[in-house]
Design a protein around this motif. Structure first.
Motif, PDB file in Angstrom:
ATOM      1  N   ALA A 137       0.821  -1.217   0.000  1.00 15.95           N
ATOM      2  CA  ALA A 137       0.000   0.000   0.000  1.00 15.95           C
ATOM      3  C   ALA A 137       0.857   1.272   0.000  1.00 15.95           C
ATOM      4  CB  ALA A 137      -0.967  -0.010   1.179  1.00 15.95           C
ATOM      5  N   PRO A 138       1.807   1.424   0.929  1.00 17.57           N
ATOM      6  CA  PRO A 138       2.647   2.626   0.879  1.00 17.57           C
ATOM      7  C   PRO A 138       3.464   2.713  -0.405  1.00 17.57           C
ATOM      8  CG  PRO A 138       2.829   1.566   3.023  1.00 17.57           C
ATOM      9  CD  PRO A 138       2.091   0.614   2.131  1.00 17.57           C
ATOM     10  N   GLY A 139       3.913   1.559  -0.917  1.00 14.98           N
ATOM     11  CA  GLY A 139       4.679   1.566  -2.160  1.00 14.98           C
ATOM     12  C   GLY A 139       3.873   2.112  -3.321  1.00 14.98           C
ATOM     13  N   GLY A 140       2.582   1.768  -3.368  1.00 16.08           N
ATOM     14  CA  GLY A 140       1.720   2.318  -4.403  1.00 16.08           C
ATOM     15  C   GLY A 140       1.462   3.798  -4.214  1.00 16.08           C
ATOM     16  N   MET A 141       1.399   4.220  -2.948  1.00 15.63           N
ATOM     17  CA  MET A 141       1.090   5.618  -2.644  1.00 15.63           C
ATOM     18  C   MET A 141       2.243   6.564  -3.014  1.00 15.63           C
ATOM     19  SD  MET A 141      -1.943   5.436  -1.312  1.00 15.63           S
ATOM     20  CE  MET A 141      -2.995   4.109  -0.682  1.00 15.63           C
ATOM     21  N   ILE A 142       3.494   6.098  -2.881  1.00 18.76           N
ATOM     22  CA  ILE A 142       4.640   6.965  -3.155  1.00 18.76           C
ATOM     23  C   ILE A 142       4.616   7.451  -4.603  1.00 18.76           C
ATOM     24  CG2 ILE A 142       7.156   7.073  -3.358  1.00 18.76           C
ATOM     25  CD1 ILE A 142       7.340   5.168  -1.002  1.00 18.76           C
ATOM     26  N   GLY A 143       4.399   6.530  -5.527  1.00 17.65           N
ATOM     27  CA  GLY A 143       4.374   6.910  -6.932  1.00 17.65           C
ATOM     28  C   GLY A 143       3.112   7.653  -7.322  1.00 17.65           C
ATOM     29  N   ALA A 144       1.984   7.279  -6.697  1.00 15.21           N
ATOM     30  CA  ALA A 144       0.712   7.893  -7.060  1.00 15.21           C
ATOM     31  C   ALA A 144       0.640   9.362  -6.645  1.00 15.21           C
ATOM     32  CB  ALA A 144      -0.441   7.113  -6.423  1.00 15.21           C
ATOM     33  N   SER A 145       1.243   9.690  -5.498  1.00 16.09           N
ATOM     34  CA  SER A 145       1.226  11.082  -5.040  1.00 16.09           C
ATOM     35  C   SER A 145       2.495  11.792  -5.490  1.00 16.09           C
ATOM     36  CB  SER A 145       1.082  11.143  -3.515  1.00 16.09           C
ATOM     37  OG  SER A 145       2.025  10.312  -2.874  1.00 16.09           O
ATOM     38  N   ASN A 146       2.522  13.118  -5.334  1.00 10.18           N
ATOM     39  CA  ASN A 146       3.604  13.911  -5.920  1.00 10.18           C
ATOM     40  C   ASN A 146       4.278  14.835  -4.908  1.00 10.18           C
ATOM     41  OD1 ASN A 146       3.025  13.075  -8.732  1.00 10.18           O
ATOM     42  ND2 ASN A 146       1.146  14.226  -8.437  1.00 10.18           N
ATOM     43  N   PHE A 147       5.514  15.172  -5.185  1.00 12.83           N
ATOM     44  CA  PHE A 147       6.285  16.140  -4.404  1.00 12.83           C
ATOM     45  C   PHE A 147       5.931  17.509  -4.988  1.00 12.83           C
ATOM     46  CE2 PHE A 147      10.904  16.990  -2.800  1.00 12.83           C
ATOM     47  CZ  PHE A 147      10.432  18.042  -2.037  1.00 12.83           C
TER      48      PHE A 147
END
Length: 343
Positions: free
Chosen positions: A280-290
């Motif tokens: 879940a966190p691994g998917g969230m890192i790419g899905a969200s943005n800096f």
């Protein structure tokens, strides 16, 4: 699950409306708060994000972090998706929608403005998340130790990969990384809360005391998220209301990109039998943005009032509600993943 967590999407929707209303009715207040920033990082937002991150940082166990290298699959997925897939899918979606669907086919967006929107979206695609992923990880009961390593490794790659990938996709040669934004974000959103969490663990000593304290301060984390949404929409209320026609065309490819990247990483983790606390966190890192980094570069390259800057701002506004929807989906599919890590 308390009433705030259970109806979080409702509170966020109300916060979005409150931000738009507040930014329209009391623009001077939001202008003042928005001016409290350095290197495109607003310090009020930074404090609120810190409140959201701190409870998770208390869960970091440094004795467990050093063994993460024995479980490399999650890191492989995260790095591959973030740097070999995400920037290019974002560029492709931006071109298809801005140049053809909303450009040649419907005529909603002029070619010049479409190119600026494409540039802003590309910058978002080359800037995976640093701060908010800790919030999404916490909401999905992610492995705090693994999430920290995923973010830290990702940031190290960003130092060397952001500028060349952005320059290649934008077709320019003068992309300058705003180091102040990058380093200040790492200090504010990783180093400081991490040290605070470590000191808290040492002070409380027992696991029971840590869990009890974490439960007591959890409402602060939810409050920080809600107030962050209010401020983000309040800061951008004039631009949203002044450009209502263009907001939706920009948002559509950004939403598709967010869901697509999450799906790729999440499904890949599932096929590799990674535990849900890593997937879940691994998917969230790419899905969200800096978004701080993307906004800073868009302004430096194209100007404050450019279409590129507006596109990065729309990315900020789209992210929270879409990520909350993905959090809900991830939590509902938890039972599809192994309970413990498959060695």
């Amino acid at each position: 699950m308390g009433i705030f967590e259970r109806y979080l999407s409702v509170w966020v929707a109300l916060a979005m409306l409150a931000g738009l209303a507040g930014g329209s009715l009391f623009p001077s207040v939001f202008t003042t708060l928005g001016g409290l920033e350095y290197a495109n990082i607003n310090f009020v937002i930074a404090v609120l994000i810190w409140l959201m991150i701190y409870p998770m940082m208390m869960q970091i166990d440094f004795t467990a972090v050093k063994n993460i290298h024995r479980r490399p699959k999650g890191l492989i997925v995260t790095l591959t998706v973030n740097w070999l897939i995400k920037p290019f899918t974002m560029a492709l979606l931006a071109i298809v929608f801005m140049r053809y669907i909303f450009g040649d086919f419907t005529g909603l967006i002029s070619p010049e403005l479409g190119n600026e929107y494409i540039a802003g979206m590309i910058l978002l695609g080359v800037a995976p998340c640093t701060a908010m992923v800790f919030v999404w990880s916490q909401l999905t009961r992610g492995d705090a130790n693994y999430t920290l390593v995923q973010v830290a490794v990702n940031d190290l790659v960003m130092v060397v990969a952001f500028a060349p990938i952005a320059a290649f996709l934008l077709g320019v040669t003068d992309v300058i990384v705003p180091w102040e934004t990058l380093f200040l974000s790492v200090i504010l959103f990783i180093v400081i809360p991490l040290i605070a969490g470590l000191l808290t663990r040492k002070a409380l000593r027992s696991k029971q005391a840590l869990q009890s304290f974490g439960g007591k301060i959890k409402p602060l984390s939810i409050f920080g998220l809600i107030l962050t949404v209010v401020l983000l929409f309040g800061f951008q209320a004039p631009r949203i209301l002044a450009n209502p026609v263009d907001i939706v065309p920009i948002a559509i490819p950004l939403i598709i990109q967010t869901v697509l990247i999450f799906a790729i990483a999440y499904f890949w983790m599932y096929k590799w039998k990674e535990p849900h606390s890593v997937a879940a966190p691994g998917g969230m890192i790419g899905a969200s943005n800096f978004f701080e980094l993307a906004v800073a570069v868009a302004i430096s390259l194209f100007g404050l009032n450019s279409g590129a800057a507006l596109a990065t701002v729309v990315g900020v506004l789209v992210e929270v509600p879409i990520m909350l929807a993905l959090v809900t989906y991830a939590n509902r599919t938890r039972n599809l993943f192994p309970v413990t890590h498959a060695d």
